[in-house]
Design a protein around this motif. Structure first.
Motif, PDB file in Angstrom:
ATOM      1  N   ASP A 118      40.740  34.988  50.959  1.00 34.99           N
ATOM      2  CA  ASP A 118      40.342  36.515  50.281  1.00 34.99           C
ATOM      3  C   ASP A 118      39.337  36.198  49.260  1.00 34.99           C
ATOM      4  O   ASP A 118      39.739  35.708  48.014  1.00 34.99           O
ATOM      5  CB  ASP A 118      41.378  37.088  49.869  1.00 34.99           C
ATOM      6  CG  ASP A 118      41.342  38.678  49.367  1.00 34.99           C
ATOM      7  OD1 ASP A 118      40.321  38.514  48.632  1.00 34.99           O
ATOM      8  OD2 ASP A 118      42.053  39.480  49.648  1.00 34.99           O
ATOM      9  N   VAL A 333      39.501  34.871  43.032  1.00 30.68           N
ATOM     10  CA  VAL A 333      39.213  35.908  42.258  1.00 30.68           C
ATOM     11  C   VAL A 333      39.314  35.396  40.703  1.00 30.68           C
ATOM     12  O   VAL A 333      40.258  34.624  40.303  1.00 30.68           O
ATOM     13  CB  VAL A 333      40.236  36.914  42.411  1.00 30.68           C
ATOM     14  CG1 VAL A 333      39.839  38.573  41.788  1.00 30.68           C
ATOM     15  CG2 VAL A 333      40.308  37.327  43.898  1.00 30.68           C
ATOM     16  N   HIS A 340      47.504  40.685  37.704  1.00 32.55           N
ATOM     17  CA  HIS A 340      47.674  41.596  38.680  1.00 32.55           C
ATOM     18  C   HIS A 340      48.344  40.682  40.162  1.00 32.55           C
ATOM     19  O   HIS A 340      49.114  41.302  40.685  1.00 32.55           O
ATOM     20  CB  HIS A 340      46.167  42.216  39.278  1.00 32.55           C
ATOM     21  CG  HIS A 340      45.918  42.560  40.461  1.00 32.55           C
ATOM     22  ND1 HIS A 340      46.518  43.911  40.676  1.00 32.55           N
ATOM     23  CD2 HIS A 340      45.578  42.019  41.650  1.00 32.55           C
ATOM     24  CE1 HIS A 340      46.168  44.035  42.297  1.00 32.55           C
ATOM     25  NE2 HIS A 340      45.611  42.842  42.605  1.00 32.55           N
ATOM     26  N   PHE A 341      47.875  39.481  40.054  1.00 33.84           N
ATOM     27  CA  PHE A 341      48.153  38.851  41.338  1.00 33.84           C
ATOM     28  C   PHE A 341      49.678  38.426  41.085  1.00 33.84           C
ATOM     29  O   PHE A 341      50.513  38.402  42.144  1.00 33.84           O
ATOM     30  CB  PHE A 341      47.429  37.338  41.613  1.00 33.84           C
ATOM     31  CG  PHE A 341      46.098  37.949  42.438  1.00 33.84           C
ATOM     32  CD1 PHE A 341      45.998  38.747  43.520  1.00 33.84           C
ATOM     33  CD2 PHE A 341      44.843  38.040  41.731  1.00 33.84           C
ATOM     34  CE1 PHE A 341      45.075  39.171  44.251  1.00 33.84           C
ATOM     35  CE2 PHE A 341      43.658  38.406  42.138  1.00 33.84           C
ATOM     36  CZ  PHE A 341      43.763  39.047  43.658  1.00 33.84           C
TER      37      PHE A 341
HETATM   38  N1  ARG Z   1      36.985  44.224  44.292  1.00 37.92           N
HETATM   39  C1  ARG Z   1      37.821  43.424  43.339  1.00 37.92           C
HETATM   40  C2  ARG Z   1      37.227  43.229  42.221  1.00 37.92           C
HETATM   41  O1  ARG Z   1      35.835  43.314  41.907  1.00 37.92           O
HETATM   42  C3  ARG Z   1      38.059  42.162  43.824  1.00 37.92           C
HETATM   43  C4  ARG Z   1      38.625  41.814  45.143  1.00 37.92           C
HETATM   44  C5  ARG Z   1      39.574  40.740  45.081  1.00 37.92           C
HETATM   45  N2  ARG Z   1      40.564  40.582  45.967  1.00 37.92           N
HETATM   46  C6  ARG Z   1      41.810  41.108  46.261  1.00 37.92           C
HETATM   47  N3  ARG Z   1      42.534  41.066  47.377  1.00 37.92           N
HETATM   48  N4  ARG Z   1      42.294  41.950  45.412  1.00 37.92           N
HETATM   49  O2  ARG Z   1      37.804  43.185  40.803  1.00 37.92           O
END
Ligand code: ARG
Length: 563
Positions: A118, A333, A340-341
């Motif tokens: 991801d 990320v 968050h994760f």
């Molecule tokens: N769109 C999110 C951001 O800009 C990142 C996404 C990362 N992936 C996920 N599965 N949360 O913070």
């Protein structure tokens, strides 16, 4: 080679009554030996003897081996307890020949697994900037490393396509009375920043934008039409940037694709009694009694019924599990999303969706300017990614008169090498300082240096006949150093895979180039009289260039036709 040396040493340990597996590591005194074994220290503790006594006994037994020369040139004991190993030409050449006939022969054999990666994760309608580069570079490189070892990867871009920014842009479009057919990337680049700052100043408007977002998620037809258009325009632009960087995605899904799993997800958590209410919102407690710092509950659903970032991430895990049943999901990320994760992974584990151990957040640091703060242009803006590419291109062309005559395709490849090598040589979790001038030099630890080295040797190799035989000779120190360096590559890949760290490969390929250039400067291959020696060296050079090429591919760097 290290594995085989460990086996030989372990046998001697066992013969002497020591029941441990020997560990051989690269020497930290390359001037003295190639490898070292420090096990005498631990053995001394376990068997209540001095490291000296144990070390000398091991060294004597190794020296007494009948087939000593199959492995070693010299094994010595050094106080206080080191065993220094210099390997023999025989073992070096054995591994060189194995690599030449089967490049992947020395990689660890692993059961084939499926990895979902991801990364990318751009937010639709927001312009891409330099900060969006790392996820792409690190993510694509890790995907290639994983596939190199024979595993299956599925890359998913996981776009932020259903968040507040969409409501903001729709609000702007409606306010402007903009015709849907006139929405293009230029318009999005203008309207999003405008709306974003407006919402920061005006709570009322912010609320309205949030309502639009919620209505869109609930199926409002007019908003849905605008949303589709915004998606189409923005994704086209995102793809253009990702293409330039050579990132490949199997899936172009986003947060919105997770909505269909939310009801089922909620039922799973409900049936396990894991959801509680707090001030009207639904939350999931993910704290553990032995937590050193407080982990707040995961916010699952707001009091107005809206779902949040964490809920869509959980729903996405559920969807991925159903469709692909992966062994691992890796999230490349920003470090700043670590909490968050942590919450999402714990919740997934608690509800038996996917276990905690199969979910990994591979965080990365910030790209900074020379002031140590997130990189900005001279006028103080965060530069658009596209402009960054443009600047890098202009800078490279201005560096040398002849660069102007290069093809656009070659220049794009070099610009990619400049950016990628600069980025991927840093341990991913660390911040680094973005210095385009330094990154684009042909000397130093840069992409251009590695490309230049490869092309230089490629030119020589192309002009020569090389037979596929290698004698047992090694002719001098430079030659020996190069051969040992080449053999190291499978260990480097293994570490890069285990720790999900492409910088091991960047480090290695740079060092290989340095050793290779030293070898070449000290040995005049092209007009050599001794045909056997000449062929041996061309054989080695050919193999080392193959390693460089493969490593560059793992770093997502393509090779230009000239430089
Ligand atoms: N769109 C999110 C951001 O800009 C990142 C996404 C990362 N992936 C996920 N599965 N949360 O913070």
């Amino acid at each position: 080679m290290i594995n085989e040396l460990e086996l030989v040493l372990t046998k001697v340990f066992n013969k002497l009554g020591y029941d441990i597996k020997a560990k051989v590591i690269k020497s930290n005194r390359i001037d003295l030996c190639d490898f070292q074994c420090d096990n005498a220290f631990t053995l001394a503790k376990t068997y209540h003897q001095s490291p000296l006594e144990i070390g000398e006994k091991i060294v004597k037994n190794l020296n007494d081996l009948e087939n000593f020369n199959d492995y070693f040139d010299e094994v010595t004991f050094v106080l206080p307890g080191f065993i220094n190993i210099k390997v023999s030409n025989t073992i070096i050449n054995k591994y060189i020949k194995i690599l030449k006939s089967d490049f992947k022969a020395l990689l660890p054999k692993q059961e084939k697994e499926t990895f979902i990666l991801d990364f990318g994760g751009a937010n639709v309608a927001k312009p891409l900037h330099v900060g969006h580069m790392r996820t792409i570079l690190v993510g694509e490189s890790i995907a290639r490393i994983i596939r190199f070892l024979g595993h299956k990867t599925i890359s998913d871009v996981h776009l932020g396509d259903y968040g507040l920014q969409i409501g903001q842009v729709i609000y702007g479009i409606l306010g402007d009375n903009k015709d849907i057919n006139e929405i293009d990337i230029k318009y999005l680049d203008k309207i999003y920043p405008e709306m974003s700052s407006l919402c920061k100043e005006n709570e009322d408007i912010k609320d309205k934008c949030a309502q639009i977002t919620k209505k869109l998620q609930d199926g409002d037809l007019e908003y849905h039409k605008l949303w589709k258009k915004i998606l189409e325009v923005s994704i086209k632009d995102i793809k253009k940037n990702y293409d330039f960087l050579g990132a490949n995605f199997d899936l172009w899904l986003g947060e919105s694709d997770a909505y269909k799993y939310l009801d089922e997800l909620k039922n799973i958590f409900d049936s396990k009694d894991l959801i509680t209410t707090s001030e009207g919102a639904l939350i999931i407690d993910v704290s553990k009694t032995d937590d050193k710092k407080e982990i707040p509950p995961l916010l699952f659903q707001k009091s107005n019924g809206a779902y949040l970032y964490a809920s869509t991430d959980l729903a996405t895990i559920l969807g991925r599990k159903k469709l692909y049943n992966p062994n691992h999901i890796l999230y490349i990320v920003d470090n700043r999303q670590a909490l968050h994760f942590e919450q999402v992974f714990r919740a997934s584990d608690k509800a038996d969706i996917m276990p905690y151990s199969s979910l990994e957040h591979l965080g990365y640091g910030t790209v900074n300017g020379s002031d140590g703060k997130p990189y900005k242009t001279r006028s103080g803006e965060t530069p658009k990614l596209e402009n960054l590419f443009k600047n890098a291109k202009e800078l490279f062309i201005s560096k040398k008169e002849s660069n102007k005559d290069m093809s656009n395709e070659d220049i794009d490849k070099i610009v990619n090498a400049i950016l990628k090598f600069a980025d991927l040589q840093n341990s991913r979790e660390k911040d680094y300082i973005f210095d385009l001038n330094k990154f684009s030099d042909v000397t130093g630890k840069t992409g251009p240096y590695v490309l230049y080295t490869y092309l230089r040797f490629n030119k020589i190799l192309k002009s020569q006949e090389i037979s596929n035989t290698l004698t047992n000779n090694i002719y001098n120190k430079y030659d020996r150093d190069l051969r040992i360096k080449i053999i190291e590559f499978s260990n480097v890949i293994e570490s890069a895979f285990n720790e999900r760290k492409p910088h091991y490969i960047a480090d290695y390929v740079y060092n290989l180039c340095v050793v290779c250039n030293i070898f070449y400067q000290n040995n005049y291959i092209s007009n050599m009289e001794d045909k056997t020696n000449k062929n041996d060296w061309l054989y080695i050079l050919e193999l080392s260039n193959k390693v460089i090429k493969e490593m560059l591919n793992l770093l997502v760097i393509e090779i230009p036709s000239i430089m």
